[in-house]
Design an enzyme around this catalytic site. Sequence first.
Site, PDB file in Angstrom:
ATOM      1  N   TYR A 216      94.374 -72.481  47.465  1.00 19.21           N
ATOM      2  CA  TYR A 216      92.946 -72.158  47.477  1.00 19.21           C
ATOM      3  C   TYR A 216      92.585 -70.841  48.160  1.00 19.21           C
ATOM      4  O   TYR A 216      92.960 -70.601  49.309  1.00 19.21           O
ATOM      5  CB  TYR A 216      92.159 -73.285  48.162  1.00 19.21           C
ATOM      6  CG  TYR A 216      90.674 -73.110  47.968  1.00 19.21           C
ATOM      7  CD1 TYR A 216      90.059 -73.564  46.801  1.00 19.21           C
ATOM      8  CD2 TYR A 216      89.902 -72.443  48.901  1.00 19.21           C
ATOM      9  CE1 TYR A 216      88.710 -73.362  46.586  1.00 19.21           C
ATOM     10  CE2 TYR A 216      88.541 -72.241  48.698  1.00 19.21           C
ATOM     11  CZ  TYR A 216      87.957 -72.702  47.533  1.00 19.21           C
ATOM     12  OH  TYR A 216      86.618 -72.502  47.323  1.00 19.21           O
ATOM     13  N   GLY A 217      91.813 -70.032  47.480  1.00 18.09           N
ATOM     14  CA  GLY A 217      91.051 -68.913  48.050  1.00 18.09           C
ATOM     15  C   GLY A 217      91.778 -68.081  49.085  1.00 18.09           C
ATOM     16  O   GLY A 217      92.903 -67.624  48.881  1.00 18.09           O
ATOM     17  N   LYS A 225      91.882 -61.917  52.673  1.00 16.88           N
ATOM     18  CA  LYS A 225      91.781 -62.078  54.122  1.00 16.88           C
ATOM     19  C   LYS A 225      93.095 -61.718  54.809  1.00 16.88           C
ATOM     20  O   LYS A 225      93.114 -61.157  55.897  1.00 16.88           O
ATOM     21  CB  LYS A 225      91.361 -63.510  54.481  1.00 16.88           C
ATOM     22  CG  LYS A 225      89.997 -63.887  53.896  1.00 16.88           C
ATOM     23  CD  LYS A 225      88.928 -62.937  54.351  1.00 16.88           C
ATOM     24  CE  LYS A 225      87.741 -62.881  53.423  1.00 16.88           C
ATOM     25  NZ  LYS A 225      86.492 -63.376  53.888  1.00 16.88           N
ATOM     26  N   HIS A 245      85.096 -57.258  58.041  1.00 16.94           N
ATOM     27  CA  HIS A 245      84.556 -58.312  57.163  1.00 16.94           C
ATOM     28  C   HIS A 245      83.110 -57.937  56.820  1.00 16.94           C
ATOM     29  O   HIS A 245      82.165 -58.565  57.309  1.00 16.94           O
ATOM     30  CB  HIS A 245      84.628 -59.651  57.906  1.00 16.94           C
ATOM     31  CG  HIS A 245      84.383 -60.851  57.046  1.00 16.94           C
ATOM     32  ND1 HIS A 245      84.018 -62.070  57.571  1.00 16.94           N
ATOM     33  CD2 HIS A 245      84.454 -61.042  55.714  1.00 16.94           C
ATOM     34  CE1 HIS A 245      83.885 -62.952  56.590  1.00 16.94           C
ATOM     35  NE2 HIS A 245      84.132 -62.357  55.461  1.00 16.94           N
ATOM     36  N   SER A 267      81.588 -65.930  57.289  1.00 10.56           N
ATOM     37  CA  SER A 267      81.768 -66.555  55.985  1.00 10.56           C
ATOM     38  C   SER A 267      80.561 -67.421  55.624  1.00 10.56           C
ATOM     39  O   SER A 267      80.050 -68.164  56.464  1.00 10.56           O
ATOM     40  CB  SER A 267      83.027 -67.423  56.003  1.00 10.56           C
ATOM     41  OG  SER A 267      84.141 -66.615  56.330  1.00 10.56           O
ATOM     42  N   ALA A 268      80.136 -67.286  54.374  1.00 10.56           N
ATOM     43  CA  ALA A 268      79.006 -68.054  53.838  1.00 10.56           C
ATOM     44  C   ALA A 268      77.717 -67.830  54.626  1.00 10.56           C
ATOM     45  O   ALA A 268      76.911 -68.737  54.817  1.00 10.56           O
ATOM     46  CB  ALA A 268      79.342 -69.549  53.744  1.00 10.56           C
ATOM     47  N   THR A 272      77.396 -61.587  50.136  1.00  9.51           N
ATOM     48  CA  THR A 272      77.300 -61.345  48.694  1.00  9.51           C
ATOM     49  C   THR A 272      75.835 -61.227  48.283  1.00  9.51           C
ATOM     50  O   THR A 272      75.460 -60.335  47.513  1.00  9.51           O
ATOM     51  CB  THR A 272      77.994 -62.481  47.916  1.00  9.51           C
ATOM     52  OG1 THR A 272      79.364 -62.518  48.324  1.00  9.51           O
ATOM     53  CG2 THR A 272      77.918 -62.259  46.419  1.00  9.51           C
ATOM     54  N   ASP A 294      82.408 -58.164  50.580  1.00 11.37           N
ATOM     55  CA  ASP A 294      83.119 -58.986  51.577  1.00 11.37           C
ATOM     56  C   ASP A 294      83.927 -58.166  52.580  1.00 11.37           C
ATOM     57  O   ASP A 294      83.997 -58.542  53.737  1.00 11.37           O
ATOM     58  CB  ASP A 294      84.050 -59.967  50.858  1.00 11.37           C
ATOM     59  CG  ASP A 294      84.526 -61.105  51.757  1.00 11.37           C
ATOM     60  OD1 ASP A 294      83.668 -61.739  52.418  1.00 11.37           O
ATOM     61  OD2 ASP A 294      85.739 -61.359  51.816  1.00 11.37           O
ATOM     62  N   ASN A 383      81.880 -75.386  49.127  1.00 11.11           N
ATOM     63  CA  ASN A 383      82.611 -74.111  49.159  1.00 11.11           C
ATOM     64  C   ASN A 383      83.170 -73.777  47.767  1.00 11.11           C
ATOM     65  O   ASN A 383      84.164 -73.068  47.649  1.00 11.11           O
ATOM     66  CB  ASN A 383      83.736 -74.163  50.194  1.00 11.11           C
ATOM     67  CG  ASN A 383      84.343 -72.781  50.462  1.00 11.11           C
ATOM     68  OD1 ASN A 383      83.633 -71.763  50.465  1.00 11.11           O
ATOM     69  ND2 ASN A 383      85.654 -72.723  50.669  1.00 11.11           N
ATOM     70  N   ARG A 416      74.185 -67.021  61.407  1.00  8.14           N
ATOM     71  CA  ARG A 416      73.246 -68.129  61.226  1.00  8.14           C
ATOM     72  C   ARG A 416      72.844 -68.658  62.574  1.00  8.14           C
ATOM     73  O   ARG A 416      73.637 -69.323  63.237  1.00  8.14           O
ATOM     74  CB  ARG A 416      73.949 -69.283  60.506  1.00  8.14           C
ATOM     75  CG  ARG A 416      73.931 -69.238  59.050  1.00  8.14           C
ATOM     76  CD  ARG A 416      74.721 -70.389  58.467  1.00  8.14           C
ATOM     77  NE  ARG A 416      75.000 -70.037  57.096  1.00  8.14           N
ATOM     78  CZ  ARG A 416      74.240 -70.416  56.073  1.00  8.14           C
ATOM     79  NH1 ARG A 416      73.225 -71.234  56.252  1.00  8.14           N
ATOM     80  NH2 ARG A 416      74.520 -70.007  54.863  1.00  8.14           N
ATOM     81  N   GLY A 510      65.880 -61.571  48.347  1.00 10.29           N
ATOM     82  CA  GLY A 510      65.247 -60.291  47.997  1.00 10.29           C
ATOM     83  C   GLY A 510      64.318 -59.770  49.081  1.00 10.29           C
ATOM     84  O   GLY A 510      64.192 -58.562  49.306  1.00 10.29           O
TER      85      GLY A 510
HETATM   86  P1  GTP Z   1      81.808 -65.455  52.119  1.00 11.51           P
HETATM   87  O1  GTP Z   1      82.145 -65.165  50.694  1.00 11.51           O
HETATM   88  O2  GTP Z   1      82.264 -66.788  52.577  1.00 11.51           O
HETATM   89  O3  GTP Z   1      82.283 -64.391  53.048  1.00 11.51           O
HETATM   90  O4  GTP Z   1      80.191 -65.606  52.193  1.00 11.51           O
HETATM   91  P2  GTP Z   1      78.987 -64.544  52.172  1.00 11.51           P
HETATM   92  O5  GTP Z   1      78.785 -63.999  53.525  1.00 11.51           O
HETATM   93  O6  GTP Z   1      79.174 -63.579  51.056  1.00 11.51           O
HETATM   94  O7  GTP Z   1      77.711 -65.475  51.865  1.00 11.51           O
HETATM   95  P3  GTP Z   1      76.831 -65.646  50.534  1.00 11.51           P
HETATM   96  O8  GTP Z   1      76.026 -64.422  50.215  1.00 11.51           O
HETATM   97  O9  GTP Z   1      77.685 -66.168  49.460  1.00 11.51           O
HETATM   98  O10 GTP Z   1      75.809 -66.766  51.010  1.00 11.51           O
HETATM   99  C1  GTP Z   1      76.246 -68.001  51.501  1.00 11.51           C
HETATM  100  C2  GTP Z   1      75.129 -69.003  51.505  1.00 11.51           C
HETATM  101  O11 GTP Z   1      74.031 -68.511  52.267  1.00 11.51           O
HETATM  102  C3  GTP Z   1      74.602 -69.316  50.115  1.00 11.51           C
HETATM  103  O12 GTP Z   1      74.388 -70.690  50.007  1.00 11.51           O
HETATM  104  C4  GTP Z   1      73.298 -68.566  50.056  1.00 11.51           C
HETATM  105  O13 GTP Z   1      72.386 -69.197  49.216  1.00 11.51           O
HETATM  106  C5  GTP Z   1      72.834 -68.561  51.513  1.00 11.51           C
HETATM  107  N1  GTP Z   1      72.039 -67.343  51.816  1.00 11.51           N
HETATM  108  C6  GTP Z   1      72.378 -66.069  51.546  1.00 11.51           C
HETATM  109  N2  GTP Z   1      71.402 -65.204  51.911  1.00 11.51           N
HETATM  110  C7  GTP Z   1      70.417 -65.960  52.437  1.00 11.51           C
HETATM  111  C8  GTP Z   1      69.125 -65.658  52.999  1.00 11.51           C
HETATM  112  O14 GTP Z   1      68.690 -64.505  53.089  1.00 11.51           O
HETATM  113  N3  GTP Z   1      68.397 -66.710  53.458  1.00 11.51           N
HETATM  114  C9  GTP Z   1      68.854 -68.002  53.376  1.00 11.51           C
HETATM  115  N4  GTP Z   1      68.083 -68.959  53.843  1.00 11.51           N
HETATM  116  N5  GTP Z   1      70.061 -68.327  52.843  1.00 11.51           N
HETATM  117  C10 GTP Z   1      70.820 -67.321  52.386  1.00 11.51           C
HETATM  118  C1  SPV Z   2      85.402 -66.200  53.588  1.00  8.47           C
HETATM  119  O1  SPV Z   2      85.655 -67.342  53.984  1.00  8.47           O
HETATM  120  O2  SPV Z   2      84.937 -65.318  54.352  1.00  8.47           O
HETATM  121  C2  SPV Z   2      85.595 -65.862  52.169  1.00  8.47           C
HETATM  122  C3  SPV Z   2      86.230 -66.863  51.291  1.00  8.47           C
HETATM  123  O3  SPV Z   2      85.262 -64.755  51.761  1.00  8.47           O
HETATM  124  S1  SPV Z   2      87.959 -66.888  51.430  1.00  8.47           S
HETATM  125  O4  SPV Z   2      88.506 -65.901  50.494  1.00  8.47           O
HETATM  126  O5  SPV Z   2      88.403 -68.239  51.067  1.00  8.47           O
HETATM  127  O6  SPV Z   2      88.353 -66.535  52.760  1.00  8.47           O
HETATM  128 MN    MN Z   3      84.228 -63.522  53.413  1.00 13.44          MN
END
Ligand code: GTP
Ligand code: SPV
Ligand code: MN
Length: 601
Positions: A216-217, A225, A245, A267-268, A272, A294, A383, A416, A510
Site C-alpha cells: 500500500y501507498g 515518502k 512535505h 498527511s490528509a 492536494t 505533496d 484513506n 488540524r 476555495g
Molecule cells: P496527503 O496526501 O495524505 O499528504 O494529504 P493532503 O495534505 O494532500 O490532504 P488533502 O488535500 O487530500 O485533504 C485531506 C482531507 O482534508 C480531505 O478529506 C479534505 O476534504 C479535507 N480538507 C482539505 N482542505 C480542507 C479545508 O480547507 N477545510 C476543511 N474543513 N477540510 C479540508
Molecule cells: C501521506 O501520508 O502523507 C501521503 C500518502 O501522501 S502516502 O503516500 O501513503 O504516504
Molecule cells: Mn503526503
Amino acid sequence: MKNLAPAIFPPKGIGDAKPSNRAVLDWVHEIATLTQPENIFWCDGSERENEFLIAESLKQNVLIELNQKKVPGSYLHRSNPNDVARVEQFTFVCTPTKQEAGPTNNWAEPREIYAKLRELLRGAMRGRTMFVIPYMMGPADSPLTKVGFEITDSKYVVLSLRTMTRMGEIALRRLGDDPSAEWNRGVHSLLDVNPERRFICHFPQDNTIISVGSGYGGNVLLSKKCLALRIGSYLACKQGWMAEHMLILGVESPEGRKHYVAAAFPSACGKTNFAMLIPPAHFKGWKVTTVGDDIGWMRIRDGRLYAVNPENGYFGVVPGTSYKSNPNAMRSIAHDTIYTNVALTDDGDVWWEGKDGDPPAHAIDWRGNDWTPQSKEKAAHPNSRFTTPMRNNPALDPDVEKGEGVPISAIIFGGRRSDTVPLVYQAFDWSHGVYLGATMASETTAAATGAVGRVRRDPMAMLPFCGYNIGDYFQHWLNIGKRLSNPPLIFNVNWFRKGADGKFLWSGFGENMRVLKWIIDRCEGSGGALKSPIGWLPSPHDLDLAELDIDHNAVDELLGLDHEEWQKEIAAHKEFFDSLGGVVSEELQRQRDQLAARFKP
Ligand code: GTP
Ligand code: SPV
Ligand code: MN
C-alpha cells in the site's frame, strides 16, 4: 495467500528493457539470487508494456475494470484490509548510530536489520515475476533530479510508479553508464502481506530502501515518502538543499503578477486541495496553478529558494473530494486513474463518502462486501486514494517541468487544530518561522495506522518523513535561512478551528484564497497586520471577506488569541523540545523564551 503475485510471461519485446549500467545489473543479480523469482521483467514504462500489465492485472484480480464509458482508462484496486495506510511503527531509519536517526525515528542497527531482511527476502519471489523499474524524480533538466530503481513483485506498484514518477528510458539516460553515479536502490516484496512481517527500512548512508510485507501507498511506492522525503531529506542536508512535505502552487493576480508559495501540512490535512484551489467568484481574474501536491525539493539560487516537484502524479485522498470541494481534482480523476479502496457501484462506477449527489442504493464496499446507505461501515476506506497523472490536472502550472524550479515567495505551515491556533499569522522573521514549523502540531488522520484525532507535534509536517536527526534537521533549516538574501516569508494557517458547536468556523477549500491573498499582500508589502505575541496577525478588515457568508463573531474567533490556551500551547512546545532529549538548538530554545515573554503583560 499462495497465489498473491503469480508470475507473468510477457510476449517478445515487452519486459526486456535491460539497463546497461554495471552497478545496477550487479545489484539486480544480487537481489534475484536472494529472492529467486520465476523471471525478471525489465520495465520501460511504454504504452505497450502498460497495456500488457493492465491486462494481466485484470486476469489476476489485482485490478477491477471500471465502466470505461464513465471513467475511461480507470481501474479499481483493493488492498488487503490489514494494509490500508502507512505504518509508522514499522518504519525504520537504519544508521550506524542511533543518534544519527535521532529521537523521532525508529532505529535499527544496519547489519542486524540487513540480516533479518535478507532472511525474509530469501526465496520470497519464487513463482513470481520480479519487476525492475527505473525512474527519475524531478524534471529532466533539474540539478536536483535523482534516479532510483525499484525492484518489486507487485504489478500494482509498477502501474502506480508509471503515473507517479518519470519512468523508463528517461531515467536510464539520466543515470548513464558510470557505475559510481548516485542512484537509489529500492527493494520491495509483498511477502505474504502480513503485518508481523512488515518493515519499511531506510539506509541513508547506502542510498537504499527495503520494504517488505505491504502493498500500500507510501509503504511501497518507494519513490515517494521513502526516497523523495526520508532519503531525500538526508541527502538534502548533506548537499545543501531541502526536501520537504510541501505542496507548491502558483498564484497570479488579474494584473499578471505571479508568486509561488510552498506549504507543509501533515498527511490528509489539505495539501492536494490547497494546491488545486479555485478562487471564489469574488476573486475575478485571480488564477491558482499547481506545481506539486505533496513534495517540494528546494535549492538556493541568487539568494532565493527555488522549488521543483519531484513527482509526476498525485496519490491523493479520495473521501471528501467533490465538484464542490475540489473541481480540479474531480476533473483529474475522471479518467486514466487507479482508485484504491473506494466503493464500486452496480454500473461499474466508483463512489465514496463526500462525492457529489446521492449515495448509490447499492454498492460493493472497499473490502468487497455488499453495501447500502443503511450499512454501518463506510463504503470507501477513509484513506482510500487516487493515483492520477499530474497532466490530468486542468490547473497544472506551465513551469512544472522547469529544471531551475519556481521562486518561492512564501512558506506556509499548517495543521488540524480545533482550538488555539488562528486562521493565519506571519512569523516575524526566518528563525521565528523555523520555530513555528518546529512546534506545529496536528490532529492525526487515517493516512497512517493508529488513533485518529490525537494532537501530536509534527514539525514541518515531517515527523514521519525526516530521515535523520530532527535536531540536525532544525539546524539545517536555520542554516539555509542564513544563506538566503531574499528568504520567503513564513506563515502558519489553520483551516480546522472549531466553534463551541464543534463545527468548523472556516469554510475552507476555495475560500482559502482569502487567506492566500493576504499572504501575497504581505509578500508585496501591502497587507495590513497587527503585532501580536505569536506573530503578525491580520485584523478582520485586513482579510478580503467580501461575499463570504460568515458572521463577525466567527471571524473574531478565527483570528483571536486565547491567552489561557496559549499558555498550554507554550508548555506543550517546551514539553516537545524536552522530549527530544537535548537536540534542539539554543536559537530555537530562545525563540520559545521570547514567545513566552511576549505574552507577559
Ligand atoms: P496527503 O496526501 O495524505 O499528504 O494529504 P493532503 O495534505 O494532500 O490532504 P488533502 O488535500 O487530500 O485533504 C485531506 C482531507 O482534508 C480531505 O478529506 C479534505 O476534504 C479535507 N480538507 C482539505 N482542505 C480542507 C479545508 O480547507 N477545510 C476543511 N474543513 N477540510 C479540508
Ligand atoms: C501521506 O501520508 O502523507 C501521503 C500518502 O501522501 S502516502 O503516500 O501513503 O504516504
Ligand atoms: Mn503526503
